[in-house]
Design a protein around this motif. Structure first.
Motif, PDB file in Angstrom:
ATOM      1  N   LEU A  28       0.826  -1.335   0.012  1.00  0.00           N
ATOM      2  CA  LEU A  28       0.007  -0.041  -0.150  1.00  0.00           C
ATOM      3  C   LEU A  28       0.754   1.188  -0.008  1.00  0.00           C
ATOM      4  CD1 LEU A  28      -2.338  -1.613   2.563  1.00  0.00           C
ATOM      5  CD2 LEU A  28      -3.239  -0.668   0.408  1.00  0.00           C
ATOM      6  N   VAL A  29       0.793   1.870  -1.277  1.00  0.00           N
ATOM      7  CA  VAL A  29       1.796   2.995  -1.227  1.00  0.00           C
ATOM      8  C   VAL A  29       0.949   4.171  -1.130  1.00  0.00           C
ATOM      9  CG1 VAL A  29       3.437   4.388  -2.916  1.00  0.00           C
ATOM     10  CG2 VAL A  29       3.223   1.980  -2.877  1.00  0.00           C
ATOM     11  N   CYS A  30       1.385   5.241  -0.336  1.00  0.00           N
ATOM     12  CA  CYS A  30       0.617   6.375   0.178  1.00  0.00           C
ATOM     13  C   CYS A  30       0.344   7.109  -1.219  1.00  0.00           C
ATOM     14  CB  CYS A  30       0.931   7.154   1.351  1.00  0.00           C
ATOM     15  SG  CYS A  30       0.012   8.795   1.814  1.00  0.00           S
ATOM     16  N   GLY A  31      -0.833   7.355  -1.542  1.00  0.00           N
ATOM     17  CA  GLY A  31      -1.083   8.372  -2.729  1.00  0.00           C
ATOM     18  C   GLY A  31      -1.889   9.526  -2.354  1.00  0.00           C
ATOM     19  N   GLY A  32      -1.691  10.026  -1.156  1.00  0.00           N
ATOM     20  CA  GLY A  32      -2.092  11.417  -0.505  1.00  0.00           C
ATOM     21  C   GLY A  32      -1.272  12.203  -1.292  1.00  0.00           C
ATOM     22  N   THR A  33      -1.900  13.569  -1.023  1.00  0.00           N
ATOM     23  CA  THR A  33      -1.203  14.880  -1.552  1.00  0.00           C
ATOM     24  C   THR A  33       0.094  15.000  -1.038  1.00  0.00           C
ATOM     25  OG1 THR A  33      -3.155  16.125  -2.140  1.00  0.00           O
ATOM     26  CG2 THR A  33      -1.264  17.293  -1.742  1.00  0.00           C
ATOM     27  N   ALA A  37       3.756  14.656  -3.295  1.00  0.00           N
ATOM     28  CA  ALA A  37       4.916  15.546  -3.341  1.00  0.00           C
ATOM     29  C   ALA A  37       6.133  15.237  -3.304  1.00  0.00           C
ATOM     30  CB  ALA A  37       4.362  16.785  -2.405  1.00  0.00           C
ATOM     31  N   GLY A  38       6.435  14.167  -2.329  1.00  0.00           N
ATOM     32  CA  GLY A  38       7.566  13.419  -1.984  1.00  0.00           C
ATOM     33  C   GLY A  38       8.101  12.344  -3.073  1.00  0.00           C
ATOM     34  N   GLY A  39       7.272  12.039  -3.975  1.00  0.00           N
ATOM     35  CA  GLY A  39       7.604  11.270  -4.917  1.00  0.00           C
ATOM     36  C   GLY A  39       7.053   9.715  -4.952  1.00  0.00           C
ATOM     37  N   SER A  40       5.636   9.506  -4.139  1.00  0.00           N
ATOM     38  CA  SER A  40       5.300   8.198  -4.076  1.00  0.00           C
ATOM     39  C   SER A  40       4.681   7.831  -5.103  1.00  0.00           C
ATOM     40  CB  SER A  40       4.197   8.471  -2.862  1.00  0.00           C
ATOM     41  OG  SER A  40       3.200   9.034  -3.099  1.00  0.00           O
ATOM     42  N   ASP A  41       4.357   8.584  -6.190  1.00  0.00           N
ATOM     43  CA  ASP A  41       3.960   7.941  -7.630  1.00  0.00           C
ATOM     44  C   ASP A  41       4.827   7.207  -8.296  1.00  0.00           C
ATOM     45  OD1 ASP A  41       5.343  10.450  -7.752  1.00  0.00           O
ATOM     46  OD2 ASP A  41       4.270  10.908  -9.575  1.00  0.00           O
ATOM     47  N   LYS A  42       6.401   7.594  -8.165  1.00  0.00           N
ATOM     48  CA  LYS A  42       7.477   6.928  -8.657  1.00  0.00           C
ATOM     49  C   LYS A  42       7.475   5.555  -8.001  1.00  0.00           C
ATOM     50  CE  LYS A  42       9.657  10.925 -10.563  1.00  0.00           C
ATOM     51  NZ  LYS A  42       8.850  11.907 -10.426  1.00  0.00           N
ATOM     52  N   ILE A  43       7.259   5.698  -6.826  1.00  0.00           N
ATOM     53  CA  ILE A  43       7.566   4.354  -5.746  1.00  0.00           C
ATOM     54  C   ILE A  43       6.539   3.522  -6.197  1.00  0.00           C
ATOM     55  CG2 ILE A  43       7.198   3.593  -3.368  1.00  0.00           C
ATOM     56  CD1 ILE A  43       8.668   6.180  -2.631  1.00  0.00           C
ATOM     57  N   PHE A  44       5.420   3.875  -6.494  1.00  0.00           N
ATOM     58  CA  PHE A  44       4.142   2.890  -6.607  1.00  0.00           C
ATOM     59  C   PHE A  44       4.487   2.398  -8.154  1.00  0.00           C
ATOM     60  CE2 PHE A  44       0.328   2.309  -9.568  1.00  0.00           C
ATOM     61  CZ  PHE A  44      -0.410   1.434  -8.567  1.00  0.00           C
ATOM     62  N   HIS A 153      -5.637   1.988   3.714  1.00  0.00           N
ATOM     63  CA  HIS A 153      -5.653   0.611   3.765  1.00  0.00           C
ATOM     64  C   HIS A 153      -6.316   0.166   2.450  1.00  0.00           C
ATOM     65  CE1 HIS A 153      -4.503   0.133   7.780  1.00  0.00           C
ATOM     66  NE2 HIS A 153      -4.987   1.408   8.232  1.00  0.00           N
ATOM     67  N   ILE A 154      -6.973   0.832   1.513  1.00  0.00           N
ATOM     68  CA  ILE A 154      -7.554   0.430   0.200  1.00  0.00           C
ATOM     69  C   ILE A 154      -7.039   1.106  -0.635  1.00  0.00           C
ATOM     70  CG2 ILE A 154      -9.784  -0.492   1.661  1.00  0.00           C
ATOM     71  CD1 ILE A 154     -11.159   2.194   0.352  1.00  0.00           C
ATOM     72  N   ASP A 155      -7.137   0.797  -1.970  1.00  0.00           N
ATOM     73  CA  ASP A 155      -7.067   1.462  -3.161  1.00  0.00           C
ATOM     74  C   ASP A 155      -7.851   2.582  -3.465  1.00  0.00           C
ATOM     75  OD1 ASP A 155      -6.777   2.039  -6.131  1.00  0.00           O
ATOM     76  OD2 ASP A 155      -5.611   0.414  -6.534  1.00  0.00           O
ATOM     77  N   ALA A 156      -7.636   3.841  -3.501  1.00  0.00           N
ATOM     78  CA  ALA A 156      -8.450   4.861  -3.377  1.00  0.00           C
ATOM     79  C   ALA A 156      -9.291   5.045  -4.595  1.00  0.00           C
ATOM     80  CB  ALA A 156      -7.744   6.052  -3.144  1.00  0.00           C
ATOM     81  N   GLU A 157      -8.899   4.564  -5.821  1.00  0.00           N
ATOM     82  CA  GLU A 157      -9.379   4.617  -7.283  1.00  0.00           C
ATOM     83  C   GLU A 157      -9.921   3.492  -7.805  1.00  0.00           C
ATOM     84  OE1 GLU A 157      -5.840   5.984  -9.498  1.00  0.00           O
ATOM     85  OE2 GLU A 157      -5.853   8.064  -8.378  1.00  0.00           O
ATOM     86  N   MET A 237     -11.805  12.607   0.958  1.00  0.00           N
ATOM     87  CA  MET A 237     -12.113  12.668  -0.340  1.00  0.00           C
ATOM     88  C   MET A 237     -11.012  11.836  -1.104  1.00  0.00           C
ATOM     89  SD  MET A 237     -13.832  16.371  -1.137  1.00  0.00           S
ATOM     90  CE  MET A 237     -12.648  17.377  -0.270  1.00  0.00           C
ATOM     91  N   GLU A 238      -9.749  12.015  -0.808  1.00  0.00           N
ATOM     92  CA  GLU A 238      -8.854  11.354  -1.562  1.00  0.00           C
ATOM     93  C   GLU A 238      -8.623  10.039  -1.115  1.00  0.00           C
ATOM     94  OE1 GLU A 238      -5.826  15.265  -1.778  1.00  0.00           O
ATOM     95  OE2 GLU A 238      -5.345  13.660  -0.831  1.00  0.00           O
ATOM     96  N   GLY A 239      -8.784   9.608   0.151  1.00  0.00           N
ATOM     97  CA  GLY A 239      -8.698   8.240   0.385  1.00  0.00           C
ATOM     98  C   GLY A 239      -9.666   7.479   0.594  1.00  0.00           C
ATOM     99  N   ASP A 240     -11.087   7.962   0.871  1.00  0.00           N
ATOM    100  CA  ASP A 240     -12.076   7.066   0.803  1.00  0.00           C
ATOM    101  C   ASP A 240     -13.251   7.603   0.318  1.00  0.00           C
ATOM    102  OD1 ASP A 240     -13.600   4.783   1.391  1.00  0.00           O
ATOM    103  OD2 ASP A 240     -13.501   4.973   3.671  1.00  0.00           O
TER     104      ASP A 240
END
Length: 625
Positions: A28-33, A37-44, A153-157, A237-240
Motif C-alpha cells: 500500500l503506497v500512500c497516494g495522498g497529496t 509531493a515526495g515522489g510516492s507515484d514513482k515508488i508505486f 488501507h484500500i486502493d482509493a481509485e 475525499m482522496e483516500g475513501d
C-alpha cells in the motif's frame, strides 16, 4: 455491468472480497497529496514493475508459501503520518516504512515481499525502540480511527476495493430495510453533530428539510475546507471517497432528494479527480443514478469546484457559488433548510459529517453514542501541525484532552522546548494555553472556555512564538478573505489588521489594545455571517492570555520571542566575540565598530535590524533580546 437488485450487489461484493483475500501480500503506497509531493507515484510505479510477471515466484508469508500473482500493489489515500512520507505499508505484516525513497523499493521487495523480513532502518524509532507495525507506533496507538479507517488501507481509485471492505452496505440497509423516517430517527438518536465547526445536530437538520412542503430538495457537501493548515476533508475525499458519497446517498434517501452537489475547492485537484473516478464507477455499477438497485430511488451527484474563497465555506455563500453567483452570505432567515440551493430545501453538511453516516446506519445509534461524550458522541479528525514532534492527520474520540493529543499522539514539543499555546479552529477559533491543556476536546467544553473546534485544525506553538504576530497572521488571512458585503467585517477587520501591523512594526501606541477589544466586540455583534462574527477570536484570545506580550511590543518596543524584526535588539556577547570583524564587514550601515582581536559593539541607534551580523557570526557571539 449495472446492478439491478440487492442480490446482484451482494454477489459482486462477495467477488470483490474473494479477490482481495487472494492478495496474500499487499503493498500500500500512500497516494495522498503530501506523499505524492515526495515522489510516492514513482515508488508505486517501481513496485508495480517489480511485482509484474511473478506467476512462478514464491512469496513467503510466515510459514506458508504463496505465488506472486497474489501480491497486490495499491495506491492508497493518506496514512496520516504526513511528515514521515512517503509511506509504504506492507500487509499482512502491517509493517509501515517511513520516508521511503525510490532506491529502497528493491530492498523492501526482496526482504519483505519475498521473505517476510522487516527492513528495520525504514521503521519508526523512538528511545532506541523500533516499532515494526503501524498499530504499535504511538502516533497511531492512541487514536480511534473510524472515519479514517480505510484511508491508507484500500486502493482509493477502485470501487472493488471499497466494496470488499463494506462500502454501500449501510446504504443497502437503509433503502431495503428502513423507511426515510427511520433513517432520520437513527441519525437523530445518534446525536451526530456537524463536523464543519458549528456542531449543529445533523438529524435535526435532516428532519427540517424532510418536513418542508416543497418536494424538490438537494443534498450538498461542503468540501471547501479553507482553514490554514486543515486537510481532514481533503484526506477523506482522496483516500475513501465512497464513504462520503454513501453518506450523501443516505441523506438523500432520508429527505427524498434526487440531486446532490459536492463543493470542492479548486486547490484540491487530487480530491476532485478521485471523486470523479468514484462517481463514475458507482454510476457504471448502477449504485448511483436512476432507479438504484431497482428500488425506484434515484440520485445524481455533481462536482462544483470553488475558486478558493474562504467565505464560501459559509452555507449561503457556498450555495450562491454553486448557482453561479458571487459567493457572499445572505441575511437569515430563511435558512438553508428552508430555501437553500436554487431556493429549495437543502441538506448541507461537510465531508466528515457525511463520512460518519454510513457507520451509524450500519451499527446503530446506541453503538455510536458509546463513543466520545454524551453531548458530543463519535470521533473527530484533526490536522495536527506546528511545533510538535509528530505532525499529521489524526482521529480521536470526542472528549479527549488537548494534553493527550499534543504529548501522547503528537509526541510533545520539538527540540525539548516548552509548550506555549495551540491555535484551534483556524481563523475562526482561538488560542488555548498551558492552563487549558486538560480541556476536553468536544463542542460544549470548548465553547465554555471561548474556543471552538472549527473544522479541526490544531497549530501547536512553542515558547519561541510571538503571539502578537500569530494574531496578525490570522487577522491578515481573515481580512483578505472577507467578501466585503457587510461593513463590520470589511472595515472592522481592516482597522484591526492595521493596528496589529503597527504593533509588530514597533509603532504601537497606548490605547491600541483597548481599541482592538472595542473593534472585536463590534464585529462579533454586528457582522452578517458566522465567519465574520468569529474573525476577531484569534486576537481576543491572545490578548486575554498574553496581554503582557502586547504591552511589551507597545511600551517597551520589545518582542520576547525575537520574531518581530523591527523589535529585535542585536547585541554582541564580549565573552564570545573573537574580534574577527566579520560582523562589521557585513553590516550594510556601518553600525558595528571595534578593533581586530577585541570585542565589537553594535550601535542600536544605527542598526536597521537586518540580521546580517547574526547570520555571519561564526562564534555565536551575536544574539537578540
Amino acid at each position: 455491468m449495472k446492478l439491478e437488485n440487492r442480490t446482484q450487489l451482494t454477489l459482486l461484493r462477495e467477488q470483490c472480497q474473494e479477490k482481495r483475500n487472494k492478495e496474500t501480500c499487499k503493498i500500500l503506497v500512500c497516494g495522498g497529496t503530501g506523499c505524492l509531493a515526495g515522489g510516492s507515484d514513482k515508488i508505486f510505479d517501481r513496485f508495480s514493475e517489480l511485482t509484474a510477471g511473478m506467476d512462478h515466484v514464491e512469496v513467503r508469508i510466515g510459514a506458508e508459501i504463496a505465488h506472486g500473482e497474489h501480491v497486490g500493489v495499491k495506491k492508497s489515500g493518506c496514512h496520516g503520518f504526513c511528515e514521515m512520507g512517503p509511506l509504504v505499508r506492507i500487509e499482512p505484516y502491517n509493517y509501515l516504512y517511513l520516508k521511503v525513497k525510490l532506491e529502497d523499493c528493491e530492498e523492501i521487495f526482496e526482504k519483505t515481499v519475498l521473505q517476510g523480513e522487516p527492513v528495520t532502518r525504514l521503521m519508526y524509532k523512538q528511545d532506541n525502540e523500533v516499532y515494526q507495525t503501524q498499530e504499535e507506533i504511538p502516533f497511531y496507538a492512541k487514536q480511534t480511527r473510524l472515519v479514517l479507517k480505510n484511508c491508507g488501507h484500500i486502493d482509493a481509485e477502485h470501487i472493488e476495493d471499497a466494496l470488499a471492505v463494506g462500502a454501500y452496505e449501510a446504504f443497502e440497509k437503509a433503502v431495503f430495510e428502513m423507511t426515510p423516517e427511520a433513517v432520520i430517527k437513527t441519525i437523530t438518536q445518534s446525536n451526530l453533530r456537524g463536523r464543519g465547526g458549528a456542531g449543529f445536530q445533523t438529524g435535526r437538520k435532516w428532519s427540517q428539510v424532510a418536513g418542508q412542503k416543497e418536494k424538490i430538495r438537494y443534498v450538498v457537501c461542503n468540501g471547501d475546507e479553507g482553514d490554514p493548515g486543515a486537510f481532514m476533508d481533503r484526506s477523506i475525499m482522496e483516500g475513501d471517497p465512497h464513504r462520503m458519497i454513501e453518506g450523501m446517498m443516505i441523506a438523500a434517501y432520508a429527505v427524498q432528494a434526487q440531486e446532490g452537489y459536492i463543493y470542492v475547492r479548486a486547490e484540491y485537484p487530487l480530491a476532485v479527480s478521485r471523486l470523479r473516478i468514484a462517481i463514475r464507477q458507482a454510476e457504471e455499477l448502477g449504485i448511483l443514478g436512476d432507479n438504484i438497485l431497482g428500488t425506484g430511488f434515484s440520485f445524481h451527484l455533481h462536482i462544483n469546484r470553488g475558486a478558493g474563497a474562504f467565505v464560501c465555506g459559509e452555507g449561503s455563500a457556498l450555495t450562491a457559488s454553486i448557482e453561479g453567483k458571487r459567493g457572499m452570505p445572505r441575511v437569515k432567515p430563511p435558512r438553508t433548510v428552508e430555501k437553500g440551493l436554487f431556493g429549495k430545501p437543502t441538506v448541507l453538511n461537510n465531508v466528515e459529517t457525511y463520512a460518519n453516516v454510513p457507520m451509524i446506519v450500519k451499527h446503530g445509534a446506541d453503538w455510536y453514542t458509546g463513543i466520545g461524550t454524551p453531548e458530543s458522541p463519535g470521533t473527530k479528525a484533526f490536522a495536527l501541525t506546528g511545533n510538535v514532534n509528530n505532525t499529521g492527520l489524526i482521529e480521536v474520540p470526542m472528549g479527549i484532552t488537548l494534553r493527550e493529543i499534543i504529548f501522547d499522539i503528537g509526541g510533545g514539543i520539538r527540540d525539548g522546548k516548552k509548550f506555549k499555546a495551540v491555535q484551534i479552529g483556524g481563523p475562526s477559533g482561538g488560542c488555548l494555553t498551558e492552563s487549558q491543556l486538560d480541556s476536553k476536546m468536544d463542542f460544549d467544553s470548548l465553547t465554555k472556555i471561548g474556543a471552538m473546534i472549527g473544522s479541526g485544525g490544531l497549530v501547536v506553538m512553542d515558547e519561541n512564538t510571538c503571539m502578537v504576530e500569530v494574531a496578525r497572521f490570522f487577522m491578515n488571512f481573515t481580512q483578505r478573505e472577507s467578501c466585503g458585503k457587510c461593513v463590520p467585517c470589511r472595515e472592522g477587520t481592516k482597522r484591526m489588521l492595521e493596528i496589529l501591523e503597527r504593533i509588530v512594526a514597533g509603532e504601537g501606541r497606548e490605547g491600541d489594545i483597548e481599541e482592538l477589544e472595542e473593534l472585536a466586540d463590534m464585529i462579533e455583534n454586528t457582522a452578517l455571517c458566522g465567519l465574520g462574527k468569529s474573525a476577531p477570536k484569534p486576537v481576543i484570545s491572545t490578548i486575554q492570555a498574553f496581554r503582557e506580550e502586547y504591552e511589551e511590543h507597545i511600551r517597551d518596543k520589545k518582542c520576547r520571542a525575537g520574531i518581530c524584526a523591527n523589535l529585535r535588539n542585536y547585541k554582541i556577547d564580549p565573552e564570545k566575540c573573537k574580534g574577527c570583524s566579520k560582523c562589521a564587514r557585513n553590516c550594510p550601515v556601518g553600525a558595528i565598530t571595534g578593533k581586530i582581536k577585541s570585542p565589537y559593539v553594535i550601535d542600536s541607534a544605527k542598526c536597521i535590524k537586518c540580521g546580517a551580523c547574526l547570520e555571519n557570526c561564526s562564534f555565536g557571539a551575536v544574539y537578540t533580546e
